[in-house]
Design an enzyme around this catalytic site. Sequence first.
Site, PDB file in Angstrom:
ATOM      1  N   HIS A  92       0.857  -1.185   0.000  1.00 23.14           N
ATOM      2  CA  HIS A  92       0.000   0.000   0.000  1.00 23.14           C
ATOM      3  C   HIS A  92       0.896   1.238   0.000  1.00 23.14           C
ATOM      4  CE1 HIS A  92       1.041   0.171   4.230  1.00 23.14           C
ATOM      5  NE2 HIS A  92       0.468  -0.996   4.455  1.00 23.14           N
ATOM      6  N   GLY A 140       1.860   3.163   2.249  1.00 20.88           N
ATOM      7  CA  GLY A 140       2.875   3.191   3.297  1.00 20.88           C
ATOM      8  C   GLY A 140       4.160   2.518   2.849  1.00 20.88           C
ATOM      9  N   HIS A 141       4.019   1.333   2.251  1.00 22.92           N
ATOM     10  CA  HIS A 141       5.208   0.662   1.712  1.00 22.92           C
ATOM     11  C   HIS A 141       5.874   1.506   0.625  1.00 22.92           C
ATOM     12  CE1 HIS A 141       2.724  -2.955   2.991  1.00 22.92           C
ATOM     13  NE2 HIS A 141       3.864  -3.158   3.629  1.00 22.92           N
ATOM     14  N   GLN A 169       6.725 -15.294  12.473  1.00 24.57           N
ATOM     15  CA  GLN A 169       6.255 -14.177  13.297  1.00 24.57           C
ATOM     16  C   GLN A 169       4.749 -14.232  13.537  1.00 24.57           C
ATOM     17  OE1 GLN A 169       7.719 -11.296  10.235  1.00 24.57           O
ATOM     18  NE2 GLN A 169       5.865 -10.137  10.733  1.00 24.57           N
ATOM     19  N   ARG A 174      -3.573  -5.221   6.673  1.00 26.83           N
ATOM     20  CA  ARG A 174      -4.718  -5.879   7.310  1.00 26.83           C
ATOM     21  C   ARG A 174      -6.008  -5.054   7.202  1.00 26.83           C
ATOM     22  NH1 ARG A 174      -0.385  -7.902  10.731  1.00 26.83           N
ATOM     23  NH2 ARG A 174      -0.534 -10.175  10.841  1.00 26.83           N
TER      24      ARG A 174
END
Length: 279
Positions: A34, A36-37, A61, A187
Amino acid sequence: MLILKTIAETQSACAQIRGEERILGLVPTMGALHEGHLSLVRAARSECDVVAVSIFVNPTQFGPNEDFGKYPRTFDEDCALLEREGVDLIFAPTVEEMYPSGASTFVLVEGVSERLDGASRPGHFRGVTTVVSKLFHIVGPHMAFFGQKDAAQIVVLRKMVRDLNCPVHLIVQPIVREMDGLALSSRNRYLSEKERRQALVLHRALQKVEEAVALGEKSSSKLIETTRVVFAEEPDVRIDYIAVVNPDTLENVPDIKDGALVAVAAFVGTTRLIDNTVI
């Protein structure tokens, strides 16, 4: 743009880049990219000669009852986005490539790994530090780029880099938000329309904390209570934690006189979201 699937070919390509004395930047991701990446990719592009992005949904994780199986995987779309951003290299290994049969070595940063998300998700940060350490060994970046949304992860990784003398500089970029304030997260795509509206309570609660601090409030307990009052507006949202901590150690602090990280985590439906602000 190179798309590499094996450790050997990635190590070879990155060794050649370093041998040419070009600055190599790495953006580690689990895909489902998205904005942000992409902000991390652009930061890497501005700082480095060559940009590598890893796409790997890391099983170590995730806890036994978490969302590893359903975590969004959008590899073709991710590659198209990264090519448009001018990424030079994608490392996209399989689980078997990263964790061959018999693998039993993990990297654990004791102390900080048990705080915040580490307390809520036992073993989570052991998985994070193990996979990031492996990526650093495979890619050998001069710089690695992470987002402030994962504030606790950054603290853990900084300690790992310091303790293990990793020759990499961690660069942290600000949280990227939707227009209404929701922190971008892979998410978020799990959320229904109703849950999407409910999720805004995380950012609203942090805004109230910032307002209280601007008016002179310094008590951690009072700031936590301010946050709880806001969360009460969305009774279907279940708080995981609200914490006011030292931004370098993640230890609880009684007040914010020397600055603090205010971090929240909550379940909106079955989706766990996190957000934070540094004050």
